[in-house]
Write a protein that holds these residues in place. Structure first.
Motif, mmCIF file in Angstrom:
data_model
loop_
_atom_site.group_PDB
_atom_site.id
_atom_site.type_symbol
_atom_site.label_atom_id
_atom_site.label_comp_id
_atom_site.label_asym_id
_atom_site.label_seq_id
_atom_site.Cartn_x
_atom_site.Cartn_y
_atom_site.Cartn_z
ATOM 1 N N LEU A 127 0.823 -1.206 0.000
ATOM 2 C CA LEU A 127 0.000 0.000 0.000
ATOM 3 C C LEU A 127 0.858 1.257 0.000
ATOM 4 O O LEU A 127 0.492 2.271 -0.601
ATOM 5 C CB LEU A 127 -0.932 -0.007 1.215
ATOM 6 N N GLU A 128 2.001 1.210 0.682
ATOM 7 C CA GLU A 128 2.905 2.361 0.694
ATOM 8 C C GLU A 128 3.399 2.677 -0.706
ATOM 9 O O GLU A 128 3.678 3.836 -1.045
ATOM 10 C CB GLU A 128 4.084 2.077 1.625
ATOM 11 N N GLN A 129 3.478 1.655 -1.567
ATOM 12 C CA GLN A 129 3.990 1.837 -2.920
ATOM 13 C C GLN A 129 2.878 1.917 -3.969
ATOM 14 O O GLN A 129 3.158 1.902 -5.162
ATOM 15 C CB GLN A 129 4.915 0.666 -3.276
ATOM 16 N N ARG A 130 1.645 2.000 -3.525
ATOM 17 C CA ARG A 130 0.514 2.018 -4.457
ATOM 18 C C ARG A 130 0.033 3.447 -4.667
ATOM 19 O O ARG A 130 -0.207 4.183 -3.701
ATOM 20 C CB ARG A 130 -0.630 1.165 -3.894
ATOM 21 N N GLY A 131 -0.122 3.832 -5.910
ATOM 22 C CA GLY A 131 -0.632 5.164 -6.221
ATOM 23 C C GLY A 131 -2.130 5.241 -6.008
ATOM 24 O O GLY A 131 -2.857 4.255 -6.144
ATOM 25 N N HIS A 132 -2.611 6.432 -5.709
ATOM 26 C CA HIS A 132 -4.030 6.610 -5.425
ATOM 27 C C HIS A 132 -4.859 6.766 -6.691
ATOM 28 O O HIS A 132 -6.059 7.023 -6.630
ATOM 29 C CB HIS A 132 -4.225 7.797 -4.481
ATOM 30 N N ALA A 133 -4.212 6.596 -7.838
ATOM 31 C CA ALA A 133 -4.953 6.584 -9.095
ATOM 32 C C ALA A 133 -5.046 5.186 -9.673
ATOM 33 O O ALA A 133 -5.592 4.992 -10.746
ATOM 34 C CB ALA A 133 -4.262 7.503 -10.115
ATOM 35 N N ALA A 134 -4.493 4.205 -8.968
ATOM 36 C CA ALA A 134 -4.516 2.832 -9.472
ATOM 37 C C ALA A 134 -5.959 2.386 -9.647
ATOM 38 O O ALA A 134 -6.802 2.592 -8.775
ATOM 39 C CB ALA A 134 -3.782 1.907 -8.506
#
Length: 477
Positions: A392-399
């Motif tokens: 989650l730390e490496q996940r973009g909020h536009a995924a």
């Protein structure tokens, strides 16, 4: 009060501008993200707030659609300087007609922004329209920071784009992936902006420091979520009359109910982690991890997985089916696995005082059997939740779509010893009252107090132990 930094986010249609802003502001609801070109049709502002104040005001702009024709038109205008030509264009009829979208972009840059971030979809080849965009943007006399987006995507041409940007005399550039951001890329972006905006260097430094503090706070909150879940499961104890336990059907139902309660604790931890990292409920589920093919929760009780977890704990292959039917009698003929479970359980009971131990002995005298989760279950839960937090730390909020966590890098790293983490849970073994509320009650469950100060102290200590598990030490190349 310091005025917020104003940044216009510009670029070709469908380059990922709105996606970048969702990630930079951790706002999954900003704008519309779609594979359709031209999704953003108007300039729209969104703020990055740090410590309760607006630090950066971003202006999301429409995509540049016909930059080649616009550049040709600008070259026909009569003015002393290039910025003056842009202003003359904005005052003319073409800015309201054929070049309406481009005019919105240039007006935002000239009238509202201190600098621009030029977002590049590196999956696209460098075309004349892109070179025209770069030239037009430089005519606005504002610093331009290229942001190379989607650099992790298959077929990314980021090396080709880097050369093209250098040829355009744009030497300060940042690699960023709005869907799967590099850890540290966000702070690098603001740090590099300081080279383009020297008058704002101190302000940008404060932004970098504030982002580092927020990242540390997220990690601490995530570690606490994992610690809370581990304490809940370690404290779980379910009792059943020995005669009922001897009935195979009732025993099976009893064990299944216990497993379901463990799963509810795991699901609640997933929801809490999503909230910590500012995602929507349902944006990630552990059972969607691809290599587990929809069976993550069952994997907590999978004998093969438990054997592997047991090896990490130094238990070798002496692992049961993930649940100890703990008959607390040292007089009975116990297997080595049951004796190991019994020893850990009695140790936890003694460390928690005599009342839990007396209750256990009383239960035995009354013919009551108890189920508890084995250490291997706790180990698997710790690894999976820590791995999810890192993802989650490496996940973009536009995924788009749910998290597809591959499990890469999953496990214990650095100086963290899994057996130390599980060993720290021993006090919870003797305190069934430390399990929070009734699983599955949603928001009502969140407010349920359990265990008092002793439990809180254990959670805090365990969270400190777990934090290295959540640390990611990667950065863009």
């Amino acid at each position: 009060m310091t005025e917020p930094l104003r940044i216009a986010v510009v670029g070709h249609t469908n380059a990922g501008k709105t996606s970048l802003l969702r990630t930079l502001t951790r706002n999954v609801d900003f704008g519309e993200v779609s594979d359709r070109p031209g999704t953003t049709r108007h300039a729209e502002a969104i703020d990055l707030r740090l410590a309760g104040a607006t630090a950066v005001r971003f202006i999301d702009t429409p995509g540049l659609e016909d930059s080649v024709a616009l550049l040709e038109y600008l070259n026909t205008l009569q003015a002393d300087t290039r910025p003056a030509r842009v202003r003359a264009f904005l005052q003319g009829p073409e800015a309201r007609e054929v070049f309406e979208q481009e005019a919105k972009v240039l007006r935002a840059l000239l009238e509202q922004a201190d600098a621009a971030m030029y977002v590049v979809d590196t999956r696209e080849p460098v075309l004349p329209k892109h070179r025209a965009e770069l030239e037009i943007l430089t005519w606005c006399a504002r610093p331009v920071m290229p942001v190379l987006n989607f650099v992790r995507a298959p077929g990314s041409r980021h090396a080709e784009w880097q050369r093209a940007l250098l040829e355009a005399n744009l030497h300060a550039q940042v690699q960023f992936d709005a869907v799967a951001p590099f850890v540290g890329a966000e702070r690098t972006l603001y740090g590099d902006l300081a080279t383009l905006l020297p008058a704002r260097r101190a302000q940008l430094g404060e932004i970098v420091d504030a982002l580092a503090l927020e990242a540390a706070d997220r990690q601490q909150a995530a570690a606490r979520v994992v610690a809370e879940a581990l304490v809940d499961v370690a404290a779980m104890r379910r009792s059943i009359d020995a005669d009922e336990f001897a009935d195979p059907l009732r025993q099976k139902a009893f064990v299944r109910a216990f497993q379901d309660d463990v799963r509810r604790h795991a699901r609640r931890a997933v929801d809490d982690l999503l909230a910590v990292y500012a995602f929507r409920p349902g944006d990630a589920e552990l059972e969607t991890i691809p290599e587990l093919a929809g069976r993550w929760e069952d994997d907590l009780f999978n004998p093969e997985a438990l054997v592997e977890a047991g090896k990490k704990l130094g238990l070798g292959a002496v692992i049961g089916a993930g649940l100890g039917a703990v008959a607390d009698v040292a007089l009975a003929g116990l297997s080595l696995g049951a004796a190991t479970t019994l020893g850990a359980t009695l140790g936890g009971a003694i460390s928690g005082g005599w009342r839990p131990l007396w209750r256990k002995l009383e239960n035995r005298l009354n013919g009551v059997q108890e189920l508890t989760a084995e250490d291997a279950v706790l180990a698997l839960l710790a690894e999976h939740l820590a791995g999810l937090a890192r993802a989650l730390e490496q996940r973009g909020h536009a995924a788009m779509g749910r998290l597809r966590y591959t499990g890469e890098g999953q496990g214990v790293e650095g100086d963290v010893r899994l057996e130390d983490v599980i060993g720290a849970l021993a006090p919870a073994r003797g305190h069934p009252d430390w399990e929070r509320g009734e699983p599955g009650l949603g928001a009502k469950w969140l407010g349920r107090e359990a265990g008092g100060e002793d439990r809180r102290e254990l959670v805090q200590a365990l969270a400190r132990q777990l934090r290295p598990l959540l640390t990611i030490e990667t950065s863009p190349e």
